[in-house]
Design an enzyme around this catalytic site. Structure first.
Site, PDB file in Angstrom:
ATOM      1  N   CYS A 118       0.866  -1.180   0.000  1.00 52.17           N
ATOM      2  CA  CYS A 118       0.000   0.000   0.000  1.00 52.17           C
ATOM      3  C   CYS A 118       0.901   1.228   0.000  1.00 52.17           C
ATOM      4  O   CYS A 118       2.092   1.127   0.257  1.00 52.17           O
ATOM      5  CB  CYS A 118      -0.910   0.007   1.219  1.00 52.17           C
ATOM      6  SG  CYS A 118      -2.295   1.166   1.016  1.00 52.17           S
ATOM      7  N   CYS A 120      -0.075   4.104   1.760  1.00 53.80           N
ATOM      8  CA  CYS A 120      -0.471   5.056   2.817  1.00 53.80           C
ATOM      9  C   CYS A 120       0.614   5.318   3.849  1.00 53.80           C
ATOM     10  O   CYS A 120       0.661   6.392   4.436  1.00 53.80           O
ATOM     11  CB  CYS A 120      -1.780   4.639   3.472  1.00 53.80           C
ATOM     12  SG  CYS A 120      -1.707   3.063   4.328  1.00 53.80           S
ATOM     13  N   CYS A 128      -3.924   6.091   0.230  1.00 53.99           N
ATOM     14  CA  CYS A 128      -3.377   4.834  -0.290  1.00 53.99           C
ATOM     15  C   CYS A 128      -2.987   4.921  -1.758  1.00 53.99           C
ATOM     16  O   CYS A 128      -2.665   3.904  -2.382  1.00 53.99           O
ATOM     17  CB  CYS A 128      -4.376   3.702  -0.061  1.00 53.99           C
ATOM     18  SG  CYS A 128      -4.826   3.521   1.675  1.00 53.99           S
ATOM     19  N   LYS A 193     -12.150  -5.032   2.215  1.00 52.30           N
ATOM     20  CA  LYS A 193     -11.549  -4.217   3.276  1.00 52.30           C
ATOM     21  C   LYS A 193     -12.481  -3.051   3.545  1.00 52.30           C
ATOM     22  O   LYS A 193     -12.741  -2.233   2.665  1.00 52.30           O
ATOM     23  CB  LYS A 193     -10.175  -3.723   2.837  1.00 52.30           C
ATOM     24  CG  LYS A 193      -9.527  -2.806   3.866  1.00 52.30           C
ATOM     25  CD  LYS A 193      -8.116  -2.430   3.477  1.00 52.30           C
ATOM     26  CE  LYS A 193      -7.506  -1.478   4.486  1.00 52.30           C
ATOM     27  NZ  LYS A 193      -6.121  -1.145   4.159  1.00 52.30           N
ATOM     28  N   ARG A 203      -2.702   2.978  12.823  1.00 50.78           N
ATOM     29  CA  ARG A 203      -2.184   4.227  12.267  1.00 50.78           C
ATOM     30  C   ARG A 203      -1.231   4.908  13.245  1.00 50.78           C
ATOM     31  O   ARG A 203      -0.359   5.658  12.826  1.00 50.78           O
ATOM     32  CB  ARG A 203      -3.352   5.115  11.832  1.00 50.78           C
ATOM     33  CG  ARG A 203      -4.078   4.452  10.647  1.00 50.78           C
ATOM     34  CD  ARG A 203      -5.334   5.144  10.190  1.00 50.78           C
ATOM     35  NE  ARG A 203      -6.025   4.298   9.194  1.00 50.78           N
ATOM     36  CZ  ARG A 203      -7.275   4.461   8.802  1.00 50.78           C
ATOM     37  NH1 ARG A 203      -7.995   5.456   9.305  1.00 50.78           N
ATOM     38  NH2 ARG A 203      -7.806   3.661   7.909  1.00 50.78           N
ATOM     39  N   ARG A 215     -11.034   7.510   3.913  1.00 45.73           N
ATOM     40  CA  ARG A 215     -10.782   6.513   2.863  1.00 45.73           C
ATOM     41  C   ARG A 215     -12.077   5.955   2.258  1.00 45.73           C
ATOM     42  O   ARG A 215     -12.072   4.890   1.648  1.00 45.73           O
ATOM     43  CB  ARG A 215      -9.926   5.387   3.444  1.00 45.73           C
ATOM     44  CG  ARG A 215      -8.501   5.839   3.802  1.00 45.73           C
ATOM     45  CD  ARG A 215      -7.666   4.666   4.318  1.00 45.73           C
ATOM     46  NE  ARG A 215      -6.250   4.976   4.429  1.00 45.73           N
ATOM     47  CZ  ARG A 215      -5.680   5.571   5.464  1.00 45.73           C
ATOM     48  NH1 ARG A 215      -6.409   5.961   6.489  1.00 45.73           N
ATOM     49  NH2 ARG A 215      -4.382   5.802   5.476  1.00 45.73           N
ATOM     50  N   GLU A 231     -16.616  -7.798  -4.740  1.00 48.79           N
ATOM     51  CA  GLU A 231     -15.181  -7.497  -4.617  1.00 48.79           C
ATOM     52  C   GLU A 231     -14.344  -8.777  -4.659  1.00 48.79           C
ATOM     53  O   GLU A 231     -13.342  -8.865  -5.369  1.00 48.79           O
ATOM     54  CB  GLU A 231     -14.898  -6.761  -3.293  1.00 48.79           C
ATOM     55  CG  GLU A 231     -15.275  -5.295  -3.275  1.00 48.79           C
ATOM     56  CD  GLU A 231     -14.223  -4.409  -3.950  1.00 48.79           C
ATOM     57  OE1 GLU A 231     -13.286  -4.945  -4.571  1.00 48.79           O
ATOM     58  OE2 GLU A 231     -14.354  -3.173  -3.843  1.00 48.79           O
ATOM     59  N   LYS A 246     -11.436  -7.967   6.078  1.00 52.02           N
ATOM     60  CA  LYS A 246     -10.788  -7.138   7.098  1.00 52.02           C
ATOM     61  C   LYS A 246     -11.693  -5.974   7.461  1.00 52.02           C
ATOM     62  O   LYS A 246     -12.202  -5.320   6.551  1.00 52.02           O
ATOM     63  CB  LYS A 246      -9.478  -6.617   6.524  1.00 52.02           C
ATOM     64  CG  LYS A 246      -8.721  -5.678   7.419  1.00 52.02           C
ATOM     65  CD  LYS A 246      -7.572  -5.087   6.665  1.00 52.02           C
ATOM     66  CE  LYS A 246      -6.934  -4.013   7.509  1.00 52.02           C
ATOM     67  NZ  LYS A 246      -5.917  -3.293   6.800  1.00 52.02           N
ATOM     68  N   SER A 272      -5.958  -3.989  14.402  1.00 49.97           N
ATOM     69  CA  SER A 272      -5.390  -3.354  15.577  1.00 49.97           C
ATOM     70  C   SER A 272      -6.429  -2.996  16.641  1.00 49.97           C
ATOM     71  O   SER A 272      -6.202  -3.211  17.832  1.00 49.97           O
ATOM     72  CB  SER A 272      -4.621  -2.105  15.151  1.00 49.97           C
ATOM     73  OG  SER A 272      -5.452  -1.238  14.400  1.00 49.97           O
ATOM     74  N   TYR A 311      -2.291  -9.840  15.710  1.00 53.27           N
ATOM     75  CA  TYR A 311      -1.216  -9.384  16.589  1.00 53.27           C
ATOM     76  C   TYR A 311      -1.020 -10.343  17.757  1.00 53.27           C
ATOM     77  O   TYR A 311      -0.055 -10.230  18.499  1.00 53.27           O
ATOM     78  CB  TYR A 311      -1.516  -7.958  17.076  1.00 53.27           C
ATOM     79  CG  TYR A 311      -1.643  -6.996  15.913  1.00 53.27           C
ATOM     80  CD1 TYR A 311      -0.510  -6.447  15.313  1.00 53.27           C
ATOM     81  CD2 TYR A 311      -2.891  -6.700  15.354  1.00 53.27           C
ATOM     82  CE1 TYR A 311      -0.619  -5.624  14.212  1.00 53.27           C
ATOM     83  CE2 TYR A 311      -3.013  -5.867  14.250  1.00 53.27           C
ATOM     84  CZ  TYR A 311      -1.873  -5.338  13.685  1.00 53.27           C
ATOM     85  OH  TYR A 311      -1.986  -4.532  12.584  1.00 53.27           O
TER      86      TYR A 311
END
Ligand code: PBG
Length: 321
Positions: A118, A120, A128, A193, A203, A215, A231, A246, A272, A311
């Protein structure tokens, strides 16, 4: 009179419960996101993401062995560059932060290294793609994605994961990889997404906050379900080897929809914000963090995901050992 069907029979002992457990999590299903910042000399921590560190571009041996010792075998790499510009040039520089990180990890480990693709983290405006009159220009951005994919594959990436939600990004990247001698490098497409508030802490870690705007012109709106199927189907047609949903936990229905309509492997990204919420509650003693980690990852797999980007990967791998 008495129930003939007693569901509790198969719940009576741990042995029986394990025998009939329908969904299990394996370490090889997990992908750990990791961050490198080329301006760092030492590890950086981020308060909103306890347990997640950003690495400097050195000591790859130690980084890789710490990860592999937990049992984790797969990582997805993000980079924070020292310089940003309107075109995100550091994203496709042969010596960019991600390219160096990939090379460093591949040189000293057997990790499967996936490159997030990406712009971004690399653009000074934080979008992005390339901006024209405040809007992200789709087709011009595709050319930069193609270049980025080649540079990441040249650096040794085992898989390319485009996350920018530009139309035609899988075609552009597949073509670029094929014509640069990387026809065997698979693409894991961030297909569905969503434009989600759950990306907030990422971020902070990746320093990819937007200067202006949002976005919404390229990421999906959260109420849409049929659109996610379109998609994903387009990405499969364009040659995506793996498709992704996501975030994960608020989009389990989408994972299930795609599972029922496609044969390709499905990945889901426990993002996150999902991680931070669980960590925050666990740190306060409000919930059992380990149990929720396991339950959340298992539920993502039960919904139909084959692969979970999380994570928690290291912690989960350690629990599974
Ligand atoms: C880059 C990218 C983002 C995430 C993964 N890749 C940020 C975004 O779209 O804003 C989010 C991951 C997370 O929140 O854990 N486009």
């Amino acid at each position: 009179m008495y129930p003939k069907n007693r569901m509790r029979r198969l719940r009576a002992t741990e042995g029986l419960r394990d025998m009939v457990e329908e969904t299990t999590v394996r370490t090889s299903d997990l992908i750990l996101p990791i961050f490198f910042d080329e301006t760092l000399d030492e590890i950086r921590t981020t308060p909103s993401m306890p347990g997640v560190v950003t690495y400097p571009l050195k000591d790859f041996d130690n980084i890789a062995s710490e990860i592999t010792e937990s049992g984790v075998r797969n990582v997805i790499v993000f980079g924070v560059p020292s310089e940003k510009d309107p075109y995100g040039k550091q994203a496709y520089s042969a010596n960019g932060v991600v390219q160096r990180a990939i090379r460093g990890l591949k040189d000293c480990s057997d990790l499967t290294v996936i490159a997030d693709l990406c712009l971004c983290e690399y653009t000074d405006h934080g979008h992005c793609g390339v901006l024209h009159d405040g809007h992200v220009e789709n087709d011009e951005t595709l050319e930069l994605y193609a270049e980025t994919a080649i540079s990441q594959a040249d650096a040794g990436a085992d898989m390319i994961a485009p996350s920018g939600m530009m139309d035609g990004q899988v075609t552009a990247i597949r073509d670029a990889l094929d014509r640069s001698g990387h026809s065997m490098t698979p693409i894991m497409a961030y297909s569905a997404k969503y434009c989600s508030a759950f990306y907030g802490p990422f971020r902070d870690v990746a320093c990819s906050c937007l200067g202006r705007g949002n976005r919404k012109e390229y990421q999906m709106q959260c109420g849409n379900r049929r659109e996610a199927i379109r998609e994903a189907m387009l990405d499969v047609e364009e040659g995506a080897d793996i498709i992704m949903v996501k975030p994960a936990m608020s989009y389990l229905d989408i994972i299930r929809d795609l599972r029922e309509r496609t044969e390709v492997p499905i990945a889901a990204y426990q993002v996150s914000g999902e991680y931070a919420m669980i960590k925050a509650a666990a740190t306060n003693g409000w919930v059992n963090g380990t149990a929720i980690m396991k339950e959340s990852i298992q539920s993502i797999k039960r919904a139909g995901a084959d692969i979970v980007i999380t994570y928690f990967a290291k912690e989960m791998a350690e629990l599974l050992r």
